[in-house]
Design a protein around this motif. Structure first.
Motif, PDB file in Angstrom:
ATOM      1  N   GLY A  94       0.886  -0.811  -0.251  1.00  0.00           N
ATOM      2  CA  GLY A  94      -0.135  -0.403  -0.011  1.00  0.00           C
ATOM      3  C   GLY A  94       0.885   1.190  -0.080  1.00  0.00           C
ATOM      4  O   GLY A  94       2.062   1.391  -1.078  1.00  0.00           O
ATOM      5  N   LEU A  95       0.462   2.066   1.097  1.00  0.00           N
ATOM      6  CA  LEU A  95       1.283   3.894   0.783  1.00  0.00           C
ATOM      7  C   LEU A  95       2.421   3.287   1.377  1.00  0.00           C
ATOM      8  O   LEU A  95       3.239   4.431   1.397  1.00  0.00           O
ATOM      9  N   ARG A  96       2.917   2.338   1.951  1.00  0.00           N
ATOM     10  CA  ARG A  96       4.613   2.218   2.719  1.00  0.00           C
ATOM     11  C   ARG A  96       5.312   1.621   1.399  1.00  0.00           C
ATOM     12  O   ARG A  96       6.750   2.476   1.663  1.00  0.00           O
ATOM     13  N   LYS A  97       4.621   1.439   0.074  1.00  0.00           N
ATOM     14  CA  LYS A  97       5.641   1.672  -0.800  1.00  0.00           C
ATOM     15  C   LYS A  97       6.203   3.628  -1.430  1.00  0.00           C
ATOM     16  O   LYS A  97       7.090   3.714  -2.104  1.00  0.00           O
ATOM     17  N   GLN A  98       4.996   4.752  -1.157  1.00  0.00           N
ATOM     18  CA  GLN A  98       5.946   5.793  -1.266  1.00  0.00           C
ATOM     19  C   GLN A  98       7.128   6.145  -0.712  1.00  0.00           C
ATOM     20  O   GLN A  98       8.054   6.816  -1.197  1.00  0.00           O
ATOM     21  N   HIS A  99       7.579   5.785   0.447  1.00  0.00           N
ATOM     22  CA  HIS A  99       8.545   6.514   1.205  1.00  0.00           C
ATOM     23  C   HIS A  99       9.960   4.879   1.020  1.00  0.00           C
ATOM     24  O   HIS A  99      10.455   4.800   2.051  1.00  0.00           O
ATOM     25  N   SER A 100       9.576   4.118  -0.348  1.00  0.00           N
ATOM     26  CA  SER A 100      10.631   3.059  -0.141  1.00  0.00           C
ATOM     27  C   SER A 100      12.153   3.565  -1.705  1.00  0.00           C
ATOM     28  O   SER A 100      12.525   2.280  -1.646  1.00  0.00           O
ATOM     29  N   VAL A 101      12.373   4.542  -0.706  1.00  0.00           N
ATOM     30  CA  VAL A 101      13.278   5.072  -1.454  1.00  0.00           C
ATOM     31  C   VAL A 101      14.514   4.235  -0.859  1.00  0.00           C
ATOM     32  O   VAL A 101      15.279   4.061  -1.989  1.00  0.00           O
ATOM     33  N   GLU A 102      14.903   3.865   0.371  1.00  0.00           N
ATOM     34  CA  GLU A 102      15.802   3.295   1.320  1.00  0.00           C
ATOM     35  C   GLU A 102      16.432   2.465   0.057  1.00  0.00           C
ATOM     36  O   GLU A 102      17.187   1.436   0.186  1.00  0.00           O
ATOM     37  N   TYR A 103      14.870   1.817  -0.022  1.00  0.00           N
ATOM     38  CA  TYR A 103      15.651  -0.376  -0.663  1.00  0.00           C
ATOM     39  C   TYR A 103      16.224  -0.062  -2.599  1.00  0.00           C
ATOM     40  O   TYR A 103      16.613  -0.666  -2.262  1.00  0.00           O
ATOM     41  N   TRP A 104      15.264   1.183  -2.260  1.00  0.00           N
ATOM     42  CA  TRP A 104      15.861   1.197  -4.807  1.00  0.00           C
ATOM     43  C   TRP A 104      16.998   1.560  -4.608  1.00  0.00           C
ATOM     44  O   TRP A 104      17.992   0.751  -5.103  1.00  0.00           O
ATOM     45  N   MET A 105      17.307   2.129  -3.050  1.00  0.00           N
ATOM     46  CA  MET A 105      18.661   2.489  -3.343  1.00  0.00           C
ATOM     47  C   MET A 105      19.862   1.882  -2.944  1.00  0.00           C
ATOM     48  O   MET A 105      20.980   1.368  -3.658  1.00  0.00           O
ATOM     49  N   MET A 106      19.497   0.597  -2.358  1.00  0.00           N
ATOM     50  CA  MET A 106      20.522  -0.555  -2.026  1.00  0.00           C
ATOM     51  C   MET A 106      20.933  -1.129  -2.926  1.00  0.00           C
ATOM     52  O   MET A 106      21.380  -1.652  -3.348  1.00  0.00           O
ATOM     53  N   ALA A 107      19.565  -1.655  -3.893  1.00  0.00           N
ATOM     54  CA  ALA A 107      19.283  -2.323  -4.795  1.00  0.00           C
ATOM     55  C   ALA A 107      19.755  -1.913  -5.461  1.00  0.00           C
ATOM     56  O   ALA A 107      20.646  -2.710  -6.232  1.00  0.00           O
ATOM     57  N   SER A 108      19.454  -0.802  -6.089  1.00  0.00           N
ATOM     58  CA  SER A 108      20.739  -0.459  -6.878  1.00  0.00           C
ATOM     59  C   SER A 108      22.153  -0.755  -6.806  1.00  0.00           C
ATOM     60  O   SER A 108      23.661  -0.687  -7.820  1.00  0.00           O
ATOM     61  N   LEU A 109      22.840  -0.766  -5.839  1.00  0.00           N
ATOM     62  CA  LEU A 109      24.408  -0.899  -5.589  1.00  0.00           C
ATOM     63  C   LEU A 109      24.902  -2.532  -5.573  1.00  0.00           C
ATOM     64  O   LEU A 109      25.995  -3.011  -5.665  1.00  0.00           O
ATOM     65  N   LEU A 110      23.055  -3.570  -5.046  1.00  0.00           N
ATOM     66  CA  LEU A 110      23.396  -4.344  -4.957  1.00  0.00           C
ATOM     67  C   LEU A 110      23.467  -5.741  -6.260  1.00  0.00           C
ATOM     68  O   LEU A 110      23.609  -6.586  -6.786  1.00  0.00           O
ATOM     69  N   TYR A 111      22.768  -4.410  -7.367  1.00  0.00           N
ATOM     70  CA  TYR A 111      23.012  -4.483  -8.699  1.00  0.00           C
ATOM     71  C   TYR A 111      24.459  -5.029  -9.398  1.00  0.00           C
ATOM     72  O   TYR A 111      25.285  -4.946  -8.898  1.00  0.00           O
ATOM     73  N   GLU A 112      24.138  -6.705 -10.042  1.00  0.00           N
ATOM     74  CA  GLU A 112      26.285  -7.069  -9.816  1.00  0.00           C
ATOM     75  C   GLU A 112      26.376  -6.982 -11.886  1.00  0.00           C
ATOM     76  O   GLU A 112      26.703  -7.572 -12.189  1.00  0.00           O
ATOM     77  N   GLY A 113      25.342  -5.599 -11.985  1.00  0.00           N
ATOM     78  CA  GLY A 113      25.598  -5.409 -13.632  1.00  0.00           C
ATOM     79  C   GLY A 113      26.906  -4.772 -14.635  1.00  0.00           C
ATOM     80  O   GLY A 113      27.435  -4.572 -13.153  1.00  0.00           O
ATOM     81  N   ASP A 114      27.484  -4.053 -15.037  1.00  0.00           N
ATOM     82  CA  ASP A 114      29.229  -3.894 -15.105  1.00  0.00           C
ATOM     83  C   ASP A 114      28.847  -2.609 -14.767  1.00  0.00           C
ATOM     84  O   ASP A 114      28.311  -1.532 -14.889  1.00  0.00           O
ATOM     85  N   SER A 115      30.206  -2.506 -14.060  1.00  0.00           N
ATOM     86  CA  SER A 115      30.749  -1.306 -13.160  1.00  0.00           C
ATOM     87  C   SER A 115      30.724  -0.248 -14.047  1.00  0.00           C
ATOM     88  O   SER A 115      30.966   0.738 -13.341  1.00  0.00           O
ATOM     89  N   GLU A 116      30.608  -0.591 -15.150  1.00  0.00           N
ATOM     90  CA  GLU A 116      31.705   0.345 -16.191  1.00  0.00           C
ATOM     91  C   GLU A 116      30.945   1.103 -16.618  1.00  0.00           C
ATOM     92  O   GLU A 116      30.377   2.028 -18.018  1.00  0.00           O
ATOM     93  N   ASP A 117      29.448  -0.062 -16.590  1.00  0.00           N
ATOM     94  CA  ASP A 117      27.883   1.186 -18.062  1.00  0.00           C
ATOM     95  C   ASP A 117      28.452   2.118 -17.362  1.00  0.00           C
ATOM     96  O   ASP A 117      27.851   2.867 -16.425  1.00  0.00           O
ATOM     97  N   GLU A 118      27.836   2.963 -18.142  1.00  0.00           N
ATOM     98  CA  GLU A 118      27.356   4.593 -18.978  1.00  0.00           C
ATOM     99  C   GLU A 118      26.006   4.747 -18.177  1.00  0.00           C
ATOM    100  O   GLU A 118      25.657   5.882 -18.136  1.00  0.00           O
TER     101      GLU A 118
END
Length: 435
Positions: A94-118
Motif C-alpha cells: 500500500g502506501l508504505r511503497k511511497q517511502h521505499s526509496v531506501e530499498y531502491w537505493m540499496m538494490a541499485s548498489l547490489l545490482y551486479e551489472g557492468d561496473s563501467e555501465d554508462e
C-alpha cells in the motif's frame, strides 16, 4: 607608417602572449575558438565530453533486521542481503511503497551489472578506502511504518532500538569517526523516520522527501538530497491519444484526505472553494487498492491535477500526477522539489501560493484560460521527464535512483569541504558563532 607598424607588432605580440597564457592555465580551446568550421566537420565521437565515472559507494553489510528483514518479519535470516537473495518489493504494501526509496537505493548498489555501465550513476566498491561516500542501508522509513507507526503503540520501542543499534554500529566504524558521518548517506525519507535519534545523524547526507517538516538546523539543501516519493499509481505507458487535450474532460482533479495539519489545512478550505464547478473533481478519500485505481483513472482523464500541501509540503500525489501526465497544480509556500538543479518544474507544472489558491474563482479561472497549445507543451514535457521518477530493479539510465545518486555527487564538494575543515579546526564552526 612606422607608428602603424609598431602598433600592429604590439597587437600581434599581445595576442601571442594571451594565447600562451591561456594554454598554460588550461583555459584555451584553440579548436573551438579559432577553427569552429574544422570542429563542426569532426565526427561527434572525437569531440571531448565531460562523462564521469560512477560514484564509488561503500555500503555497510548490515544484518537483515535493519533492512529487508522488515519485509518478511517471519524470516529469521540475519546474513546481509546480496543480489541473489534480494527480495522484490512486495506488491501488497500500500502506501508504505511511497517511502521505499531506501530499498531502491540499496538494490541499485547490489545490482551486479557492468561496473563501467554508462547508465549507472553509482557502483558499490568493496574497498572503503576507495569510496567517495558510505551508504547506510537502514530502512528507517519502513521501520517507522512497521514498528508501531501510531507513535503510541508499544512496538515503537522496536523502532527506537534499531536506531540505537545502528548508531552503536556506526560509531565503531573508523570511517564514520574520521568524518563524523559527514560523508555517509542515510535515507530518512519519511518525515518521522529516525525520529528518536535524528539529531545524531544530522551531519550526514540525508535523503529526504520534505524539508518543510524539519527545522533548518536538522536538514538543509547544502548537504541533503530531496528525493521523490515512489508513485503508487501505475505509469501511463500508452498515452498516445491523437488529441490528449480534448480526451481529458475534467479540468482539475483531486482525490485524497482533506483534513490535514499545519500548511495542509488549505485542503479543507479548498474543498469549500472548489464546490459547484462541473469540470472540477475534488473528493475526500482514503488510500485503498480501489481508490488508488480510481485516482489513476481520474488523473489520466484530467488536464490538471491539484497538489495542495498535506501534513508536509509535498506528497506522493505530485509524482502520481507526473507519471499520469496530468499537469500538476502545486499549492504550497514551502515545497522543495527533487533534482531542481537539473529540472525546471515551471516547464510542466503550475504554481499558486496558498493565498492565491484561496481567492474564490481565481485558480479555476486561471486554469480555464490556459491555452490548449501551452497545455500540450507541458503534457509533452511531462512525457519526456516522467522516467526520472521511476524506481525499478535493475536500475535504468536516468531513472529515479540514478538521479538521486547524481544529486549525492553534487553534494560532495561541500561535504569534502566540511570534512577537511572539521579535521583541523580546534574551535568548530567559529564563524557561525560570530554572526
Amino acid at each position: 607608417m612606422k607608428t602603424v607598424g609598431i602598433a600592429a607588432m604590439s597587437l600581434v605580440f599581445f595576442f601571442i602572449l594571451l594565447i600562451t597564457y591561456s594554454i598554460f592555465i588550461g583555459t584555451a580551446d584553440l579548436r573551438s575558438h579559432f577553427f569552429p568550421l574544422l570542429q563542426s566537420q569532426l565526427p561527434s565521437d572525437s569531440i571531448p565530453c565531460n562523462s564521469q565515472s560512477p560514484l564509488r559507494v561503500y555500503m555497510y553489510d548490515l544484518p537483515r533486521r535493519f533492512n529487508v528483514g522488515m519485509l518478511n518479519r517471519r524470516s529469521s535470516e540475519e546474513a546481509p542481503v546480496t543480489a541473489r537473495t534480494l527480495p522484490p518489493w512486495p506488491g501488497n504494501t500500500g502506501l508504505r511503497k511511497q517511502h521505499s526509496v531506501e530499498y531502491w537505493m540499496m538494490a541499485s548498489l547490489l545490482y551486479e551489472g557492468d561496473s563501467e555501465d554508462e547508465t549507472r550513476e553509482a557502483v558499490r566498491v568493496s574497498d572503503p578506502e576507495s569510496a567517495d561516500v558510505f551508504f547506510v542501508p537502514f530502512f528507517s522509513s519502513l521501520s517507522f511504518n512497521t514498528h508501531g507507526h501510531t507513535m503510541t503503540d508499544p512496538a515503537t520501542e522496536l523502532d527506537r532500538q534499531l536506531q540505537v543499534d545502528i548508531l552503536k554500529f556506526l560509531r565503531k566504524s573508523n570511517y564514520w569517526r574520521r568524518s563524523s558521518g559527514q560523508d555517509h548517506v542515510i535515507p530518512l525519507h519519511h518525515p518521522n523516520a529516525f525520529r528518536f535519534l535524528r539529531e545524531q545523524v544530522n551531519a550526514s547526507i540525508l535523503i529526504v522527501a520534505d524539508f518543510g517538516r524539519y527545522p533548518k538546523i536538522m536538514s538543509n539543501l547544502r548537504k541533503d538530497v530531496v528525493a521523490p516519493y515512489v508513485h503508487v499509481v501505475d505509469s501511463f505507458m500508452d498515452d498516445d491519444h491523437p488529441d490528449p487535450y480534448e480526451s481529458r474532460t475534467t479540468l482539475l482533479f483531486f482525490r485524497g484526505r482533506t483534513v490535514r495539519k499545519d500548511e495542509g489545512v488549505v485542503r479543507s478550505k479548498l474543498a469549500k472553494i472548489l464546490v459547484g464547478y462541473e469540470d472540477v473533481h475534488y473528493e475526500r478519500s482514503f488510500a485503498t487498492g480501489e481508490t488508488i485505481k480510481a485516482s489513476s483513472q481520474g488523473m489520466r482523464s484530467s488536464k490538471f491535477c491539484l497538489h495542495p500541501a498535506g501534513d508536509t509540503p509535498s506528497s506522493c500525489r505530485l509524482f502520481d500526477a507526473i507519471v499520469s501526465h496530468c499537469v500538476p497544480v502545486i499549492v504550497s509556500d514551502q515545497i522543495e522539489l527533487p533534482y531542481e538543479d537539473e529540472i525546471d518544474y515551471t516547464q510542466f507544472s503550475i504554481f499558486f501560493s496558498v493565498k492565491e489558491a484561496l481567492v474564490p474563482d481565481y485558480m479555476v479561472t486561471q486554469l480555464r484560460e490556459f491555452s490548449k497549445e501551452r497545455w500540450l507543451e507541458m503534457w509533452r514535457r511531462l512525457k519526456n521527464v516522467s522516467h526520472h521518477y521511476e524506481f525499478q530493479y535493475p536500475p535504468k539510465k536516468e531513472d529515479a535512483v540514478n538521479m538521486i545518486w547524481r544529486q549525492v555527487r553534487h553534494k560532495l564538494p561541500m561535504t569534502k569541504l566540511a570534512v577537511h575543515r572539521s579535521r583541523r579546526l580546534k574551535v568548530p564552526d567559529w564563524w557561525r558563532r560570530r554572526r
